[in-house]
Design a protein around this motif. Structure first.
Motif, PDB file in Angstrom:
ATOM      1  N   ALA A   1       0.838  -1.212   0.000  1.00 26.85           N
ATOM      2  CA  ALA A   1       0.000   0.000   0.000  1.00 26.85           C
ATOM      3  C   ALA A   1       0.868   1.255   0.000  1.00 26.85           C
ATOM      4  O   ALA A   1       0.602   2.215  -0.723  1.00 26.85           O
ATOM      5  CB  ALA A   1      -0.940  -0.010   1.198  1.00 26.85           C
ATOM      6  N   ALA A   2       1.931   1.250   0.799  1.00 23.43           N
ATOM      7  CA  ALA A   2       2.838   2.403   0.857  1.00 23.43           C
ATOM      8  C   ALA A   2       3.536   2.606  -0.488  1.00 23.43           C
ATOM      9  O   ALA A   2       3.681   3.738  -0.962  1.00 23.43           O
ATOM     10  CB  ALA A   2       3.870   2.206   1.963  1.00 23.43           C
ATOM     11  N   SER A   3       3.930   1.531  -1.121  1.00 24.37           N
ATOM     12  CA  SER A   3       4.601   1.608  -2.415  1.00 24.37           C
ATOM     13  C   SER A   3       3.678   2.161  -3.492  1.00 24.37           C
ATOM     14  O   SER A   3       4.105   2.884  -4.389  1.00 24.37           O
ATOM     15  CB  SER A   3       5.099   0.229  -2.840  1.00 24.37           C
ATOM     16  OG  SER A   3       6.031  -0.257  -1.905  1.00 24.37           O
ATOM     17  N   ARG A   4       2.428   1.836  -3.401  1.00 22.97           N
ATOM     18  CA  ARG A   4       1.469   2.289  -4.416  1.00 22.97           C
ATOM     19  C   ARG A   4       1.283   3.802  -4.392  1.00 22.97           C
ATOM     20  O   ARG A   4       0.862   4.379  -5.386  1.00 22.97           O
ATOM     21  CB  ARG A   4       0.155   1.548  -4.252  1.00 22.97           C
ATOM     22  CG  ARG A   4       0.310   0.098  -4.693  1.00 22.97           C
ATOM     23  CD  ARG A   4      -0.996  -0.577  -5.010  1.00 22.97           C
ATOM     24  NE  ARG A   4      -0.714  -1.861  -5.625  1.00 22.97           N
ATOM     25  CZ  ARG A   4      -1.080  -3.029  -5.136  1.00 22.97           C
ATOM     26  NH1 ARG A   4      -1.786  -3.077  -4.025  1.00 22.97           N
ATOM     27  NH2 ARG A   4      -0.781  -4.143  -5.763  1.00 22.97           N
ATOM     28  N   THR A   5       1.602   4.450  -3.277  1.00 21.48           N
ATOM     29  CA  THR A   5       1.521   5.917  -3.261  1.00 21.48           C
ATOM     30  C   THR A   5       2.530   6.504  -4.249  1.00 21.48           C
ATOM     31  O   THR A   5       2.275   7.544  -4.842  1.00 21.48           O
ATOM     32  CB  THR A   5       1.780   6.512  -1.861  1.00 21.48           C
ATOM     33  OG1 THR A   5       3.112   6.217  -1.446  1.00 21.48           O
ATOM     34  CG2 THR A   5       0.790   5.993  -0.836  1.00 21.48           C
ATOM     35  N   LEU A   6       3.653   5.818  -4.435  1.00 21.60           N
ATOM     36  CA  LEU A   6       4.671   6.279  -5.393  1.00 21.60           C
ATOM     37  C   LEU A   6       4.315   5.901  -6.822  1.00 21.60           C
ATOM     38  O   LEU A   6       4.458   6.707  -7.735  1.00 21.60           O
ATOM     39  CB  LEU A   6       6.045   5.723  -5.023  1.00 21.60           C
ATOM     40  CG  LEU A   6       6.587   6.164  -3.664  1.00 21.60           C
ATOM     41  CD1 LEU A   6       7.884   5.434  -3.348  1.00 21.60           C
ATOM     42  CD2 LEU A   6       6.795   7.660  -3.632  1.00 21.60           C
ATOM     43  N   THR A   7       3.846   4.672  -7.017  1.00 25.39           N
ATOM     44  CA  THR A   7       3.510   4.266  -8.380  1.00 25.39           C
ATOM     45  C   THR A   7       2.310   5.040  -8.898  1.00 25.39           C
ATOM     46  O   THR A   7       2.210   5.281 -10.100  1.00 25.39           O
ATOM     47  CB  THR A   7       3.250   2.747  -8.476  1.00 25.39           C
ATOM     48  OG1 THR A   7       2.218   2.374  -7.568  1.00 25.39           O
ATOM     49  CG2 THR A   7       4.510   1.951  -8.192  1.00 25.39           C
ATOM     50  N   ALA A   8       1.427   5.467  -8.014  1.00 24.11           N
ATOM     51  CA  ALA A   8       0.281   6.282  -8.436  1.00 24.11           C
ATOM     52  C   ALA A   8       0.746   7.633  -8.982  1.00 24.11           C
ATOM     53  O   ALA A   8       0.046   8.266  -9.772  1.00 24.11           O
ATOM     54  CB  ALA A   8      -0.679   6.491  -7.267  1.00 24.11           C
ATOM     55  N   GLN A   9       1.933   8.059  -8.565  1.00 20.27           N
ATOM     56  CA  GLN A   9       2.521   9.309  -9.055  1.00 20.27           C
ATOM     57  C   GLN A   9       3.385   9.072 -10.289  1.00 20.27           C
ATOM     58  O   GLN A   9       4.058   9.982 -10.772  1.00 20.27           O
ATOM     59  CB  GLN A   9       3.396   9.935  -7.963  1.00 20.27           C
ATOM     60  CG  GLN A   9       2.658  10.292  -6.696  1.00 20.27           C
ATOM     61  CD  GLN A   9       3.619  10.677  -5.584  1.00 20.27           C
ATOM     62  OE1 GLN A   9       4.792  10.975  -5.807  1.00 20.27           O
ATOM     63  NE2 GLN A   9       3.120  10.682  -4.361  1.00 20.27           N
ATOM     64  N   GLY A  10       3.409   7.825 -10.772  1.00 21.20           N
ATOM     65  CA  GLY A  10       4.219   7.503 -11.944  1.00 21.20           C
ATOM     66  C   GLY A  10       5.691   7.318 -11.618  1.00 21.20           C
ATOM     67  O   GLY A  10       6.532   7.380 -12.512  1.00 21.20           O
ATOM     68  N   ARG A  11       6.008   7.077 -10.362  1.00 24.87           N
ATOM     69  CA  ARG A  11       7.408   6.930  -9.955  1.00 24.87           C
ATOM     70  C   ARG A  11       7.725   5.465  -9.729  1.00 24.87           C
ATOM     71  O   ARG A  11       6.862   4.685  -9.349  1.00 24.87           O
ATOM     72  CB  ARG A  11       7.636   7.728  -8.677  1.00 24.87           C
ATOM     73  CG  ARG A  11       7.294   9.201  -8.896  1.00 24.87           C
ATOM     74  CD  ARG A  11       7.316   9.962  -7.636  1.00 24.87           C
ATOM     75  NE  ARG A  11       8.677  10.402  -7.401  1.00 24.87           N
ATOM     76  CZ  ARG A  11       9.033  11.122  -6.357  1.00 24.87           C
ATOM     77  NH1 ARG A  11       8.159  11.458  -5.445  1.00 24.87           N
ATOM     78  NH2 ARG A  11      10.289  11.498  -6.200  1.00 24.87           N
ATOM     79  N   TYR A  12       8.968   5.102  -9.956  1.00 26.31           N
ATOM     80  CA  TYR A  12       9.370   3.736  -9.659  1.00 26.31           C
ATOM     81  C   TYR A  12       9.756   3.631  -8.188  1.00 26.31           C
ATOM     82  O   TYR A  12      10.054   4.616  -7.539  1.00 26.31           O
ATOM     83  CB  TYR A  12      10.493   3.261 -10.582  1.00 26.31           C
ATOM     84  CG  TYR A  12      11.796   3.997 -10.441  1.00 26.31           C
ATOM     85  CD1 TYR A  12      12.720   3.615  -9.490  1.00 26.31           C
ATOM     86  CD2 TYR A  12      12.104   5.064 -11.284  1.00 26.31           C
ATOM     87  CE1 TYR A  12      13.918   4.281  -9.366  1.00 26.31           C
ATOM     88  CE2 TYR A  12      13.303   5.728 -11.162  1.00 26.31           C
ATOM     89  CZ  TYR A  12      14.204   5.339 -10.199  1.00 26.31           C
ATOM     90  OH  TYR A  12      15.388   5.996 -10.074  1.00 26.31           O
ATOM     91  N   ILE A  13       9.741   2.414  -7.698  1.00 20.42           N
ATOM     92  CA  ILE A  13       9.908   2.175  -6.268  1.00 20.42           C
ATOM     93  C   ILE A  13      11.338   1.749  -5.958  1.00 20.42           C
ATOM     94  O   ILE A  13      11.879   0.834  -6.574  1.00 20.42           O
ATOM     95  CB  ILE A  13       8.940   1.079  -5.790  1.00 20.42           C
ATOM     96  CG1 ILE A  13       7.506   1.474  -6.134  1.00 20.42           C
ATOM     97  CG2 ILE A  13       9.092   0.826  -4.298  1.00 20.42           C
ATOM     98  CD1 ILE A  13       6.529   0.327  -6.039  1.00 20.42           C
ATOM     99  N   ARG A  14      11.914   2.434  -4.976  1.00 23.25           N
ATOM    100  CA  ARG A  14      13.204   2.038  -4.409  1.00 23.25           C
ATOM    101  C   ARG A  14      12.960   1.772  -2.937  1.00 23.25           C
ATOM    102  O   ARG A  14      12.220   2.506  -2.284  1.00 23.25           O
ATOM    103  CB  ARG A  14      14.233   3.137  -4.580  1.00 23.25           C
ATOM    104  CG  ARG A  14      14.627   3.300  -6.028  1.00 23.25           C
ATOM    105  CD  ARG A  14      15.516   4.462  -6.248  1.00 23.25           C
ATOM    106  NE  ARG A  14      14.734   5.661  -5.951  1.00 23.25           N
ATOM    107  CZ  ARG A  14      15.267   6.781  -5.495  1.00 23.25           C
ATOM    108  NH1 ARG A  14      16.543   6.871  -5.295  1.00 23.25           N
ATOM    109  NH2 ARG A  14      14.521   7.831  -5.269  1.00 23.25           N
ATOM    110  N   VAL A  15      13.605   0.730  -2.428  1.00 27.48           N
ATOM    111  CA  VAL A  15      13.348   0.316  -1.049  1.00 27.48           C
ATOM    112  C   VAL A  15      14.657   0.163  -0.291  1.00 27.48           C
ATOM    113  O   VAL A  15      15.604  -0.453  -0.775  1.00 27.48           O
ATOM    114  CB  VAL A  15      12.571  -1.019  -1.012  1.00 27.48           C
ATOM    115  CG1 VAL A  15      12.372  -1.498   0.411  1.00 27.48           C
ATOM    116  CG2 VAL A  15      11.227  -0.877  -1.718  1.00 27.48           C
ATOM    117  N   LEU A  16      14.668   0.732   0.909  1.00 28.24           N
ATOM    118  CA  LEU A  16      15.742   0.495   1.869  1.00 28.24           C
ATOM    119  C   LEU A  16      15.148  -0.415   2.930  1.00 28.24           C
ATOM    120  O   LEU A  16      14.238  -0.031   3.658  1.00 28.24           O
ATOM    121  CB  LEU A  16      16.227   1.798   2.498  1.00 28.24           C
ATOM    122  CG  LEU A  16      17.293   1.642   3.579  1.00 28.24           C
ATOM    123  CD1 LEU A  16      18.563   1.031   2.995  1.00 28.24           C
ATOM    124  CD2 LEU A  16      17.596   2.978   4.229  1.00 28.24           C
ATOM    125  N   SER A  17      15.622  -1.642   2.971  1.00 29.60           N
ATOM    126  CA  SER A  17      15.077  -2.659   3.864  1.00 29.60           C
ATOM    127  C   SER A  17      16.087  -2.970   4.970  1.00 29.60           C
ATOM    128  O   SER A  17      17.124  -3.569   4.723  1.00 29.60           O
ATOM    129  CB  SER A  17      14.763  -3.920   3.051  1.00 29.60           C
ATOM    130  OG  SER A  17      14.242  -4.921   3.872  1.00 29.60           O
TER     131      SER A  17
END
Length: 131
Positions: A35-51
Motif C-alpha cells: 500500500a505504501a509503495s502504491r503511493t509512489l507508483t500512483a505518481q508515476g514513480r518507480y519504487i526504491r526500497v531500503l530494507s
C-alpha cells in the motif's frame, strides 16, 4: 515488529523488520508495504526500497513464504531497486533463498553500511535522469 516509512521527496520506501515475525504479522507487513509503495507508483514513480533487516531473526517457513509472495507482488507493482541491510548470516541465507525464489535477487544488493545503501539507491535515479 515492523516499521514502514515513505519518503515521497526521494521516492523511497523504508522498511524495518525486527525480531521474530509471525505469519499474521508478516501478512500485515506485506499488505502495508505494498500500500505504501502504491503511493509512489500512483505518481508515476518507480519504487526504491531500503530494507533494514539487521535485527530480524530467521522467519518460520510460513512467514518466509508470505515474504516471497510479497516480493513478487512488489516487483509487479514497480519495485526497481532494493538495498538490504542484514547483520545475521543465518537471516542473510534465508533472505537470499527467498529473493531467488521471488526474482527479487536481480534488483537487490546487500549492505553493511546504511549510508552506502542510500547512495546506491539514489545512484540509479541520477543515471536514469541523465539518460
Amino acid at each position: 515488529m515492523f516499521r514502514i516509512r515513505v519518503d515521497e521527496a526521494q521516492a523511497l520506501v523504508e522498511l524495518q523488520l525486527e525480531g521474530v515475525i509471525r505469519e499474521d504479522e508478516m501478512r500485515q507487513f506485506i499488505a502495508e508495504s505494498i500500500a505504501a509503495s502504491r503511493t509512489l507508483t500512483a505518481q508515476g514513480r518507480y519504487i526504491r526500497v531500503l530494507s533494514d533487516m539487521r535485527l530480524l531473526k530467521a522467519a518460520s517457513p510460513e512467514a518466509a513464504e508470505i515474504l516471497r509472495q510479497g516480493q513478487q507482488t512488489a516487483i509487479e507493482a514497480g519495485m526497481r531497486r532494493l538495498a538490504q541491510l542484514v547483520d545475521s548470516e543465518l537471516t542473510a541465507l534465508q533472505l537470499n533463498r527467498i529473493a531467488r525464489a521471488s526474482g527479487m535477487y536481480r534488483m537487490m544488493r546487500r549492505f553493511q553500511d546504511e549510508q552506502e545503501a542510500r547512495r546506491w539507491l539514489m545512484l540509479e535515479e541520477e543515471q536514469h535522469d541523465s539518460a
